[in-house]
Design an enzyme around this catalytic site. Structure first.
Site, PDB file in Angstrom:
ATOM      1  N   ARG A 129      23.569 -21.081  -8.539  1.00  0.00           N
ATOM      2  CA  ARG A 129      23.544 -21.951  -7.360  1.00  0.00           C
ATOM      3  C   ARG A 129      24.169 -23.319  -7.597  1.00  0.00           C
ATOM      4  O   ARG A 129      24.046 -24.216  -6.786  1.00  0.00           O
ATOM      5  CB  ARG A 129      22.120 -22.074  -6.822  1.00  0.00           C
ATOM      6  CG  ARG A 129      21.703 -20.766  -6.179  1.00  0.00           C
ATOM      7  CD  ARG A 129      20.322 -20.742  -5.610  1.00  0.00           C
ATOM      8  NE  ARG A 129      20.115 -19.494  -4.894  1.00  0.00           N
ATOM      9  CZ  ARG A 129      19.708 -18.354  -5.449  1.00  0.00           C
ATOM     10  NH1 ARG A 129      19.448 -18.305  -6.733  1.00  0.00           N
ATOM     11  NH2 ARG A 129      19.574 -17.266  -4.727  1.00  0.00           N
ATOM     12  N   HIS A 143      27.223 -11.489 -13.558  1.00  0.00           N
ATOM     13  CA  HIS A 143      27.281 -11.575 -12.088  1.00  0.00           C
ATOM     14  C   HIS A 143      27.844 -12.931 -11.683  1.00  0.00           C
ATOM     15  O   HIS A 143      27.374 -13.967 -12.140  1.00  0.00           O
ATOM     16  CB  HIS A 143      25.893 -11.367 -11.472  1.00  0.00           C
ATOM     17  CG  HIS A 143      25.954 -10.991 -10.018  1.00  0.00           C
ATOM     18  ND1 HIS A 143      26.469 -11.821  -9.066  1.00  0.00           N
ATOM     19  CD2 HIS A 143      25.607  -9.865  -9.363  1.00  0.00           C
ATOM     20  CE1 HIS A 143      26.420 -11.225  -7.877  1.00  0.00           C
ATOM     21  NE2 HIS A 143      25.897 -10.023  -8.038  1.00  0.00           N
ATOM     22  N   TYR A 159      26.873 -16.827  -6.330  1.00  0.00           N
ATOM     23  CA  TYR A 159      26.793 -16.526  -4.902  1.00  0.00           C
ATOM     24  C   TYR A 159      27.630 -17.509  -4.074  1.00  0.00           C
ATOM     25  O   TYR A 159      27.951 -17.247  -2.929  1.00  0.00           O
ATOM     26  CB  TYR A 159      25.335 -16.603  -4.416  1.00  0.00           C
ATOM     27  CG  TYR A 159      24.388 -15.729  -5.196  1.00  0.00           C
ATOM     28  CD1 TYR A 159      24.680 -14.383  -5.393  1.00  0.00           C
ATOM     29  CD2 TYR A 159      23.211 -16.231  -5.743  1.00  0.00           C
ATOM     30  CE1 TYR A 159      23.812 -13.571  -6.107  1.00  0.00           C
ATOM     31  CE2 TYR A 159      22.342 -15.426  -6.453  1.00  0.00           C
ATOM     32  CZ  TYR A 159      22.645 -14.096  -6.630  1.00  0.00           C
ATOM     33  OH  TYR A 159      21.782 -13.291  -7.335  1.00  0.00           O
ATOM     34  N   HIS A 161      30.835 -11.009  -5.437  1.00  0.00           N
ATOM     35  CA  HIS A 161      30.773 -10.671  -4.019  1.00  0.00           C
ATOM     36  C   HIS A 161      32.073 -11.108  -3.344  1.00  0.00           C
ATOM     37  O   HIS A 161      32.443 -12.276  -3.468  1.00  0.00           O
ATOM     38  CB  HIS A 161      29.606 -11.401  -3.339  1.00  0.00           C
ATOM     39  CG  HIS A 161      28.255 -10.958  -3.827  1.00  0.00           C
ATOM     40  ND1 HIS A 161      27.088 -11.531  -3.398  1.00  0.00           N
ATOM     41  CD2 HIS A 161      27.891  -9.999  -4.698  1.00  0.00           C
ATOM     42  CE1 HIS A 161      26.058 -10.931  -3.973  1.00  0.00           C
ATOM     43  NE2 HIS A 161      26.522 -10.009  -4.791  1.00  0.00           N
ATOM     44  N   GLU A 165      32.224  -6.229  -5.623  1.00  0.00           N
ATOM     45  CA  GLU A 165      30.985  -5.544  -5.246  1.00  0.00           C
ATOM     46  C   GLU A 165      31.039  -5.132  -3.776  1.00  0.00           C
ATOM     47  O   GLU A 165      31.463  -5.911  -2.921  1.00  0.00           O
ATOM     48  CB  GLU A 165      29.784  -6.466  -5.496  1.00  0.00           C
ATOM     49  CG  GLU A 165      28.468  -5.818  -5.093  1.00  0.00           C
ATOM     50  CD  GLU A 165      27.241  -6.564  -5.593  1.00  0.00           C
ATOM     51  OE1 GLU A 165      27.380  -7.495  -6.424  1.00  0.00           O
ATOM     52  OE2 GLU A 165      26.140  -6.228  -5.138  1.00  0.00           O
ATOM     53  N   ASP A 219      26.844  -1.190  -4.881  1.00  0.00           N
ATOM     54  CA  ASP A 219      25.430  -1.564  -4.748  1.00  0.00           C
ATOM     55  C   ASP A 219      24.783  -0.575  -3.780  1.00  0.00           C
ATOM     56  O   ASP A 219      25.190  -0.477  -2.619  1.00  0.00           O
ATOM     57  CB  ASP A 219      25.315  -3.004  -4.231  1.00  0.00           C
ATOM     58  CG  ASP A 219      23.880  -3.505  -4.238  1.00  0.00           C
ATOM     59  OD1 ASP A 219      23.005  -2.825  -3.668  1.00  0.00           O
ATOM     60  OD2 ASP A 219      23.632  -4.589  -4.792  1.00  0.00           O
ATOM     61  N   HIS A 240      23.477  -2.168  -0.594  1.00  0.00           N
ATOM     62  CA  HIS A 240      24.528  -2.683   0.292  1.00  0.00           C
ATOM     63  C   HIS A 240      25.239  -1.546   1.034  1.00  0.00           C
ATOM     64  O   HIS A 240      25.505  -1.658   2.235  1.00  0.00           O
ATOM     65  CB  HIS A 240      25.555  -3.500  -0.493  1.00  0.00           C
ATOM     66  CG  HIS A 240      24.975  -4.710  -1.158  1.00  0.00           C
ATOM     67  ND1 HIS A 240      25.731  -5.549  -1.952  1.00  0.00           N
ATOM     68  CD2 HIS A 240      23.715  -5.222  -1.170  1.00  0.00           C
ATOM     69  CE1 HIS A 240      24.955  -6.524  -2.414  1.00  0.00           C
ATOM     70  NE2 HIS A 240      23.737  -6.345  -1.960  1.00  0.00           N
ATOM     71  N   HIS A 259      24.853  -1.226  -8.825  1.00  0.00           N
ATOM     72  CA  HIS A 259      23.652  -2.035  -8.653  1.00  0.00           C
ATOM     73  C   HIS A 259      22.632  -1.116  -8.010  1.00  0.00           C
ATOM     74  O   HIS A 259      22.848  -0.636  -6.896  1.00  0.00           O
ATOM     75  CB  HIS A 259      23.915  -3.244  -7.758  1.00  0.00           C
ATOM     76  CG  HIS A 259      24.566  -4.376  -8.472  1.00  0.00           C
ATOM     77  ND1 HIS A 259      25.148  -5.437  -7.815  1.00  0.00           N
ATOM     78  CD2 HIS A 259      24.698  -4.636  -9.797  1.00  0.00           C
ATOM     79  CE1 HIS A 259      25.625  -6.293  -8.705  1.00  0.00           C
ATOM     80  NE2 HIS A 259      25.369  -5.828  -9.922  1.00  0.00           N
ATOM     81  N   ASP A 313      21.344  -7.446   3.718  1.00  0.00           N
ATOM     82  CA  ASP A 313      21.252  -7.375   2.262  1.00  0.00           C
ATOM     83  C   ASP A 313      19.815  -7.739   1.842  1.00  0.00           C
ATOM     84  O   ASP A 313      19.493  -8.911   1.701  1.00  0.00           O
ATOM     85  CB  ASP A 313      22.274  -8.372   1.695  1.00  0.00           C
ATOM     86  CG  ASP A 313      22.301  -8.433   0.183  1.00  0.00           C
ATOM     87  OD1 ASP A 313      21.392  -7.874  -0.468  1.00  0.00           O
ATOM     88  OD2 ASP A 313      23.230  -9.068  -0.352  1.00  0.00           O
ATOM     89  N   HIS A 332      16.985  -6.225  -0.908  1.00  0.00           N
ATOM     90  CA  HIS A 332      16.652  -5.222  -1.929  1.00  0.00           C
ATOM     91  C   HIS A 332      15.147  -4.936  -1.975  1.00  0.00           C
ATOM     92  O   HIS A 332      14.345  -5.803  -1.683  1.00  0.00           O
ATOM     93  CB  HIS A 332      17.075  -5.730  -3.317  1.00  0.00           C
ATOM     94  CG  HIS A 332      18.519  -6.089  -3.415  1.00  0.00           C
ATOM     95  ND1 HIS A 332      19.110  -6.508  -4.585  1.00  0.00           N
ATOM     96  CD2 HIS A 332      19.522  -6.104  -2.494  1.00  0.00           C
ATOM     97  CE1 HIS A 332      20.388  -6.763  -4.388  1.00  0.00           C
ATOM     98  NE2 HIS A 332      20.657  -6.531  -3.122  1.00  0.00           N
ATOM     99  N   GLU A 336      18.522  -4.783  -9.556  1.00  0.00           N
ATOM    100  CA  GLU A 336      18.425  -6.156  -9.023  1.00  0.00           C
ATOM    101  C   GLU A 336      17.287  -6.183  -8.012  1.00  0.00           C
ATOM    102  O   GLU A 336      17.441  -6.655  -6.895  1.00  0.00           O
ATOM    103  CB  GLU A 336      19.712  -6.547  -8.295  1.00  0.00           C
ATOM    104  CG  GLU A 336      20.951  -6.628  -9.131  1.00  0.00           C
ATOM    105  CD  GLU A 336      22.180  -6.935  -8.269  1.00  0.00           C
ATOM    106  OE1 GLU A 336      22.355  -6.295  -7.215  1.00  0.00           O
ATOM    107  OE2 GLU A 336      22.943  -7.823  -8.658  1.00  0.00           O
TER     108      GLU A 336
HETATM  109 ZN   LIG Z   1      22.362  -7.597  -2.531  1.00  0.00          ZN
HETATM  110 ZN   LIG Z   2      24.214  -6.267  -6.053  1.00  0.00          ZN
END
Ligand SMILES: [Zn+2]
Ligand SMILES: [Zn+2]
Length: 283
Positions: free
Chosen positions: A36, A66, A69, A106, A142, A175, A178, A212, A225, A227, A257
């Site tokens: 972040r 990864h 974001y 992403h 992804e 994923d 996703h 993922h 999205d 999980h 994840e």
């Molecule tokens: Zn996700």
């Molecule tokens: Zn993912």
């Protein structure tokens, strides 16, 4: 098929390996720095060496990094694209130094400019990232859930990007949550066959390099999205039996994840469920 998980690097990247071992993970995903914040402070050489020695000691499978974001190389804002390229390049450099399989990122949103308009700049940004981080580590797109203007919920979009970048280091991470949210019914035998057929004809199954593994709190086609723990969501254990029993995934590492049964992120019970399913489908 190795069962891995996203683990924290708090206290240094080399500390992640013991955390992965603690939950029974056979491979792991980490962040190269805070997801972040924009800065990617270079990892000290000593930490890189410790990481590699620890991985070796533990017999860990392929590590993936990864991406942040925050990154959005499809955005119409040139400043945001520039920051994203700098961060992604630093992450890919870290992946190269760690002997990691690669960076998973992403594709993010085109923020209203449309996929076609974003494609040339997206391609250029990925090329710059690859040029800036020479080595073997892959740059993996992804699949996305498809909310708003997010790129990559359609295999054809990823395929266009891949053809346009035209570099052997570009690959894909699927994923499960996703693609489910994007409308692919991978929990169902016929739905999974159709999904993989489309993936193969658009992208090529040889470019599927990571999964993922996440169950879904939201329904099929929701584009959300969100999980869930394996077996607690709408894909369910039967859905994962269907997925993990398919030969397309036989040699692909899986990375959890999930929120965790105690809400502390991927945990031993989730890893254990995945291992049980793996042995069931192998039998
Ligand atoms: Zn996700
Ligand atoms: Zn993912």
């Amino acid at each position: 098929m190795l069962i891995g998980a996203h683990v924290s690097t708090a206290g240094g990247a080399s500390k992640a390996i013991a955390r992965a071992e603690d939950i029974g993970a056979e491979c792991m995903q980490v962040f190269a720095s805070s997801p972040r914040a924009w800065k990617v402070p270079p990892m000290p050489d000593a930490e890189v060496e410790k990481f590699k020695a620890e991985s070796e000691r533990a017999g860990m499978g392929p590590t993936v990094v990864h991406g942040k974001y925050l990154c959005a190389i499809g955005s119409p804002d040139p400043e945001l694209v520039e920051k994203s390229v700098v961060a992604l390049t630093a992450e890919l450099q870290t992946a190269v130094r760690l002997d990691a399989l690669g960076v998973i990122f992403h594709p993010a949103s085109h923020r209203g400019q449309g996929f076609d308009a974003a494609l040339p700049q997206f391609t250029d940004a990925m090329k710059r990232v690859l040029d800036g981080a020479p080595g073997d580590a892959l740059l993996m797109l992804e699949t996305s859930a498809g909310s708003g203007d997010h790129i990559g919920s359609k295999f054809n979009e990823l395929a266009q990007i891949i053809r346009s970048v035209d570099d052997p280091r570009v690959a894909v991470c699927l994923d499960t949550q996703h693609v489910w949210a994007a409308g692919f019914n991978i929990a169902d035998a016929e739905g999974l066959e159709q999904t993989l057929k489309e993936f193969d004809s658009e992208i090529g199954l040889d470019l599927l390099k990571a999964v993922h593994a996440n169950d879904s709190k939201k329904e099929l086609g929701s584009a959300v999205d969100r999980h869930d723990n394996i077996g607690e969501g709408l894909i369910g254990k039967d859905g994962f039996r269907n997925i993990m029993g398919n030969k397309a995934f036989a040699d692909v590492p899986f990375y959890l994840e999930v929120p965790g049964f105690e809400k502390g992120g991927p945990d031993a019970p989730n890893v254990e469920i995945m291992k049980e399913i793996r042995s069931e489908v192998a039998a």
